[in-house]
Scaffold this motif. Structure first.
Motif, PDB file in Angstrom:
ATOM      1  N   SER A 137       1.335  -1.719   0.192  1.00 23.04           N
ATOM      2  CA  SER A 137      -0.277   0.360   0.167  1.00 23.04           C
ATOM      3  C   SER A 137       0.868   1.253   0.213  1.00 23.04           C
ATOM      4  O   SER A 137       0.670   2.109  -0.872  1.00 23.04           O
ATOM      5  N   LEU A 172     -12.852   7.693  -1.164  1.00 21.58           N
ATOM      6  CA  LEU A 172     -12.404   6.657  -1.368  1.00 21.58           C
ATOM      7  C   LEU A 172     -13.811   5.377  -1.489  1.00 21.58           C
ATOM      8  O   LEU A 172     -14.103   4.996  -1.944  1.00 21.58           O
ATOM      9  N   GLY A 173     -13.666   5.075   0.372  1.00 17.10           N
ATOM     10  CA  GLY A 173     -14.577   4.067   0.455  1.00 17.10           C
ATOM     11  C   GLY A 173     -16.739   4.301  -0.400  1.00 17.10           C
ATOM     12  O   GLY A 173     -16.805   4.003  -0.797  1.00 17.10           O
ATOM     13  N   ILE A 189      -7.982   2.610  -7.200  1.00 13.83           N
ATOM     14  CA  ILE A 189      -8.882   3.945  -7.394  1.00 13.83           C
ATOM     15  C   ILE A 189      -7.559   4.426  -8.026  1.00 13.83           C
ATOM     16  O   ILE A 189      -7.953   5.820  -7.795  1.00 13.83           O
ATOM     17  N   ARG A 190      -6.911   4.381  -6.426  1.00 13.12           N
ATOM     18  CA  ARG A 190      -5.523   5.607  -5.601  1.00 13.12           C
ATOM     19  C   ARG A 190      -4.731   5.554  -7.302  1.00 13.12           C
ATOM     20  O   ARG A 190      -4.571   6.708  -7.102  1.00 13.12           O
ATOM     21  N   SER A 245     -10.571  -2.359  -6.812  1.00 16.91           N
ATOM     22  CA  SER A 245      -9.480  -2.118  -5.547  1.00 16.91           C
ATOM     23  C   SER A 245      -9.380  -1.238  -5.442  1.00 16.91           C
ATOM     24  O   SER A 245      -9.260  -0.175  -6.205  1.00 16.91           O
ATOM     25  N   TYR A 246      -8.831  -0.506  -4.123  1.00 20.11           N
ATOM     26  CA  TYR A 246      -8.511   0.337  -3.538  1.00 20.11           C
ATOM     27  C   TYR A 246      -7.398   0.886  -4.510  1.00 20.11           C
ATOM     28  O   TYR A 246      -6.921   2.056  -4.445  1.00 20.11           O
ATOM     29  N   ASP A 247      -6.405  -0.087  -4.697  1.00 19.46           N
ATOM     30  CA  ASP A 247      -5.525   0.105  -5.488  1.00 19.46           C
ATOM     31  C   ASP A 247      -5.895   1.056  -6.299  1.00 19.46           C
ATOM     32  O   ASP A 247      -4.327   1.819  -7.166  1.00 19.46           O
ATOM     33  N   ARG A 302     -15.202   2.955  -3.802  1.00 15.95           N
ATOM     34  CA  ARG A 302     -15.475   1.294  -3.845  1.00 15.95           C
ATOM     35  C   ARG A 302     -16.709   0.975  -4.411  1.00 15.95           C
ATOM     36  O   ARG A 302     -17.382   0.420  -4.796  1.00 15.95           O
TER      37      ARG A 302
END
Length: 720
Positions: free
Chosen positions: A648, A690-691, A706-707, A702-704, A694
């Motif tokens: 992360s 972010l939440g 999105i980031r 995945s959050y990755d 998602r």
């Protein structure tokens, strides 16, 4: 080569580059090498492909005398000696494949100090006929040390116990003062203790590298009537060599023949084949004459092929440890590789039959517990890497994003109350029973044993009637895999509470559990057409050179090294020397040939300038270090491993670099199609929540990802 010393090089890194062409050590390699150079005993546990061999090969070149390497298989020692000789390093082996004249010639070279490494099997090393030669070698040239490869064979708790390894302790009494290095890819804490005790290691340095292989993707697929069709499609879709493991010789022959009939270059390997046929099939696989080997577990430790791109278990593995070892034959070069298990309950009956053939009841109990662990792995909905690492006592704090359960997560539910009931029942039963008994108590079973133990009088009796036995079993497995519960491993699995169990009971931790669903496939990354074109030509050149020398292609250069050439396009010998894996010997032997091939390719493609090599690694700016490793072709997982940071953290670095337009391409990390979907969600929700983003996208994103897309989104907004 006669003798070398550390004084000949300004640093161990300089010696590493000179002999092997690498710029830096992997995790724990340097510590192991320093221990050997300090004449200290050591036990090194590194995963397959982690660089164990270097831990004794480099010290052997830097110390006076001969290093004796104990290796269990002829094929394995021959492969290693071939690779060392090709690198200009004086190594040899003595085994039954040599005639008397050749064996005497090699012994003479050893006594003259012309050879630095000697590979022998434990049977020869300990034979009465060999002992006098070993003593003479010590007196005349000196012994630098003993390296015991595949050291798990010493322990009856290991997955490949060999009784002859138990006798290696004789080396300690006969050659006191000679350091001993034991090496293995797989060893639980119990096996490590047994190795130290059996080999009589003296105050050893115990170095355990991470068992995590981030380049491997793990998945489990259901086994049904369409399984062969799925296997064929998988083999056709993956570009590269592969191994398919089966439980029986009959299944090996059947699958190999079907693949051949479907146009796949495949060969069988099992103990029922003549020795010469097995050896020839293995040789053809290692030298890239065929692409696929279909094999029983007899095809194991002798495989020193770094560029295997997939390993398939067509039948169920026997233990988690053997699965880790066998699947670990994929991706030894650090490049992405795919590991698949086809799981069907008919295989469970087959393995149980094999267990029943064991003469000792205690061995049967242990084997059945190991089989249950494999079934738990196959049926689990939690991160598969967490399960594997947990088996070896290593804890992975977050999901890996490199298995089917992480890529395609099942919906999770809050099962904290049920977990408290389960753990409370374990406590009420005084931590003396296994999972089946605990579930029986929870569901209010009327079994005679429950009544005889008066467990029908416990406060937890019957409080779980609202859940099925299968649901309780899934919860129990999940608690074990998440480290919230422990289990004994001596063949009689008994559940035990730990500190985390009490945190759940005190409502300090919540427990989420996913229920099983259908399994899906996996997306793969892409490379540029230009890079792929050059890589194909470099592989063809490597194959021609290897065939001319009668060695496997990876002995010339690994696929990782070829991929760097394709990315960085070195068109001079100076630039070529900066490629990882190019040492002084290989620069002299192959440099001009490969540079000419790359230069010709660039001319055909209209590429006029030599690609600029990456600048020296800086230590002051953490983002710059991540950027440079990325530009050298490393994936986020590999960068995290090299830097000993969380994945992360590396994703945040890459996102920041994308936002700053500082040398990182989003298309390398997230496919354009997925970028568009994420971009639309960012536009709708905004870039900070972010939440919520998602939730809108669903669990398939995945959050990755999105980031990373958010970094580009922020940059675009600033530029507009």
């Amino acid at each position: 080569m006669t003798s070398t010393s550390t004084a000949a090089f300004p640093s161990l890194e300089a010696a590493l580059k000179h002999f092997f062409g690498y710029d830096q050590f992997r995790l724990q390699q340097r510590a192991a090498i320093e221990a050997v150079l300090n004449q200290q005993d050591a036990l090194v546990v590194m995963p397959t492909g982690g660089g164990k061999s270097l831990c004794y090969q480099l010290p052997a070149l830097l110390r006076l005398g001969v290093t004796i390497v104990v290796s269990p298989l002829i094929a394995l020692m021959q492969d290693q000696v071939e690779a060392l000789n090709n690198n200009g390093i004086a190594a040899t082996f003595l085994n039954s494949s040599l005639d008397l004249m050749e064996a005497r010639s090699r012994e003479y070279d050893l006594l003259q100090g012309r050879t630095k490494l000697l590979y022998v099997a434990p049977e020869r090393l300990l034979s009465e006929n060999f002992w006098p030669f070993l003593t003479r070698l010590q007196q005349q040239v000196g012994l630098a040390g003993f390296a015991i490869d595949e050291a798990h064979c010493v322990s009856e708790w290991g997955h490949d116990f060999r009784p002859e390894y138990r006798q290696l302790h004789r080396l300690r009494s006969a050659f006191a003062g000679i350091p001993m290095l034991a090496l293995t890819a797989t060893a639980t804490e119990r096996v490590r203790q047994d190795i130290v005790q059996q080999l009589q290691l003296q105050k050893p340095e115990v170095l355990v590298a991470s068992f995590n292989r981030p380049n491997l993707y793990y998945e489990v697929r259901p086994k049904d009537r369409q399984t062969y069709g799925h296997l064929l499609q998988q083999v056709q879709s993956i570009n590269g060599a592969g191994i398919i493991y089966c439980l029986s010789r009959k299944r090996v022959d059947e699958i190999a023949l079907r693949l051949q009939n479907d146009g796949i270059a495949a060969l069988p390997y099992h103990a029922g084949l003549p020795d010469l046929t097995r050896a020839e099939n293995q040789r053809r696989f290692i030298r890239d004459d065929v692409r696929v080997m279909v094999a029983t577990i007899a095809f194991g430790m002798g495989i020193n092929k770094p560029d295997v791109r997939f390993v398939v278990h067509y039948d169920l593995p026997r233990t988690l440890e053997s699965y880790y070892q066998e699947s670990g034959r994929a991706g030894r070069d650090g490049e992405p590789a795919h590991c698949t298990v086809y799981f069907g309950y008919a295989d469970v009956s087959t393995v149980n039959y094999l267990i029943d053939q064991k003469p000792d009841e205690r061995e049967q109990n242990i084997a059945r517990q190991q089989l249950r662990q494999v079934i738990d792995y196959a049926e689990s909905t939690v991160c598969r890497r967490q399960i594997q690492l947990g088996y070896f006592g290593e804890f992975l704090s977050e999901s890996c994003d490199r298995c089917d359960n992480c890529r395609f997560p099942k919906p999770k539910q809050d099962w904290t109350i049920e977990a408290q009931k389960f753990l409370s029942c374990v406590a009420r039963c005084r931590e003396r029973f296994g999972m089946t008994h605990i579930i029986d108590v929870l569901r209010g079973s009327g079994k005679k044993r429950i009544r005889d133990l008066q467990h029908d009088q416990l406060s937890t009796y019957g409080i779980g009637k609202d859940r099925t036995a299968e649901e309780w079993k899934i919860l129990g497995r999940s608690l074990l895999h998440q480290g919230l519960l422990e289990e004994t491993v001596d063949g009689f699995p008994v559940l035990k509470l730990n500190a985390a169990s009490w945190q759940v009971l005190r409502k300090q931790l919540t427990v989420e559990v996913a229920m099983p669903e259908g399994l899906q496939g996996v997306a793969t990354g892409t490379t540029s057409a230009t890079e792929d074109g050059l890589l194909a030509r470099l592989k063809a050149l490597r194959k021609r050179l290897a065939d001319a020398q009668g060695v496997p292609p990876y002995v010339v250069f690994t696929e990782t090294t070829l991929r760097q050439m394709a990315q960085r396009l070195p068109q001079s010998l100076d630039a070529f020397a900066r490629i990882s894996g190019v040492g002084s010997r290989k620069l002299e032997q192959y440099g001009q040939t490969f540079v000419e091939e790359i230069t010709a390719f660039c001319g055909e493609q209209g590429i006029t300038a030599t690609a600029t090599p990456p600048p020296p690694l800086q230590t002051g700016d953490t983002h710059a270090i991540t950027r440079q490793l990325y530009q050298q072709g490393h994936s986020p997982d590999q960068i995290a491993e090299l830097r000993d940071l969380r994945r992360s953290t590396i994703i945040r670095h890459l996102s920041d670099l994308i936002e700053a337009d500082d040398g990182v391409e989003l298309d390398d990390l997230v496919s354009p199609e997925r970028q568009q979907t994420i971009w639309a969600a960012l536009e709708e929700v905004g870039g900070d929540r972010l939440g919520e983003i998602r939730d809108r996208l669903g669990d398939g994103y995945s959050y990755d990802e999105i980031r990373l897309v958010r970094g580009y989104y922020h940059r675009a907004k600033l530029e507009s």
